[in-house]
Motif scaffolding. Sequence first.
Motif, PDB file in Angstrom:
ATOM      1  N   ARG A   3       0.900  -1.160  -0.206  1.00 26.55           N
ATOM      2  CA  ARG A   3      -0.034   0.076   0.134  1.00 26.55           C
ATOM      3  C   ARG A   3       0.916   1.319  -0.061  1.00 26.55           C
ATOM      4  O   ARG A   3       1.696   1.436   0.972  1.00 26.55           O
ATOM      5  CB  ARG A   3      -0.888   0.072   1.073  1.00 26.55           C
ATOM      6  N   ARG A   5      -4.197   3.084  -1.739  1.00 26.63           N
ATOM      7  CA  ARG A   5      -4.224   2.329  -2.727  1.00 26.63           C
ATOM      8  C   ARG A   5      -3.561   1.034  -2.282  1.00 26.63           C
ATOM      9  O   ARG A   5      -2.205   1.038  -2.264  1.00 26.63           O
ATOM     10  CB  ARG A   5      -3.892   2.653  -3.979  1.00 26.63           C
ATOM     11  N   LEU A   6      -4.398  -0.348  -2.168  1.00 21.14           N
ATOM     12  CA  LEU A   6      -3.654  -1.505  -2.253  1.00 21.14           C
ATOM     13  C   LEU A   6      -3.258  -2.258  -3.470  1.00 21.14           C
ATOM     14  O   LEU A   6      -4.217  -2.242  -4.137  1.00 21.14           O
ATOM     15  CB  LEU A   6      -4.478  -2.569  -1.259  1.00 21.14           C
ATOM     16  N   PHE A  16      -2.226  -5.858  -4.894  1.00 17.63           N
ATOM     17  CA  PHE A  16      -2.016  -7.276  -4.540  1.00 17.63           C
ATOM     18  C   PHE A  16      -1.314  -8.071  -5.501  1.00 17.63           C
ATOM     19  O   PHE A  16      -1.366  -8.047  -6.680  1.00 17.63           O
ATOM     20  CB  PHE A  16      -3.357  -8.046  -4.299  1.00 17.63           C
ATOM     21  N   TYR A  60     -13.316  -3.934  -5.799  1.00 22.23           N
ATOM     22  CA  TYR A  60     -12.336  -4.912  -6.441  1.00 22.23           C
ATOM     23  C   TYR A  60     -13.051  -5.844  -7.397  1.00 22.23           C
ATOM     24  O   TYR A  60     -14.284  -6.346  -7.213  1.00 22.23           O
ATOM     25  CB  TYR A  60     -11.426  -5.690  -5.398  1.00 22.23           C
ATOM     26  N   SER A  66      -5.595 -12.461  -9.457  1.00 17.75           N
ATOM     27  CA  SER A  66      -5.627 -11.503  -8.247  1.00 17.75           C
ATOM     28  C   SER A  66      -6.628 -10.445  -8.081  1.00 17.75           C
ATOM     29  O   SER A  66      -7.320 -10.570  -8.915  1.00 17.75           O
ATOM     30  CB  SER A  66      -4.094 -11.253  -7.778  1.00 17.75           C
TER      31      SER A  66
END
Lengths: 107, 114
Positions: free
Chosen positions: A90, A94-95, A97, B35, B42
């Motif tokens: 992060r 905003r993350l 992945f 998301y 992912s």
Amino acid sequence: AQRVTQPEKLLSVFKGAPVELKCNYSYSGSPELFWYVQYSRQRLQLLLRHISRESIKGFTADLNKGETSFHLKKPFAQEEDSAMYYCAARGGSRLTFGEGTQLTVNP
Amino acid sequence: SAVISQKPSRDICQRGTSLTIQCQVDSQVTMMFWYRQQPGQSLTLIATANQGSEATYESGFVIDKFPISRPNLTFSTLTVSNMSPEDSSIYLCSTDVLGARGAFFGQGTRLTVV
């Protein structure tokens, strides 16, 4: 561009064996690093973050800024550790992945 | 901590139709995130929803396809419009509670478009 890479999609170990889930990141600035876990039929949940330097369920993760890595480790894997593990970074709000590693711990 | 309720948990929809996914948080939060997780992949951030302003969309996502509402500090909706089979994914709502250890996630909505 910000990027989180988990090179292993699948990882299988036997109960009692050590386990290491790899995570590398490419990020501008100093991101905050996390590991998230998703057990079967459960929602995604936070496992640990690098700021806390904590051990959760026997897992630890060390941030290596030189290698830009944040590998997740456990000395003795248990069957209940079988799950999907995501590394995330992060910067700001905003993350980002990684693609995740499916860990299977066999009896 | 925060408890996030997301619904529906799953749906099967006809192509060309739209589906609205709801996300309810049990506390007031500034930011809510949507998301998408496509099969075998992912999580990809679609947009950030702030109360009282337009949502901020990530590259590759547009408001016409994924309109978002954020009427108050505990609720948001994501609509998947004019669906095609390529929209079949899990959609997740998330928030980052101030002072919390990390982001919290809803249980996800598994969407199948036929």
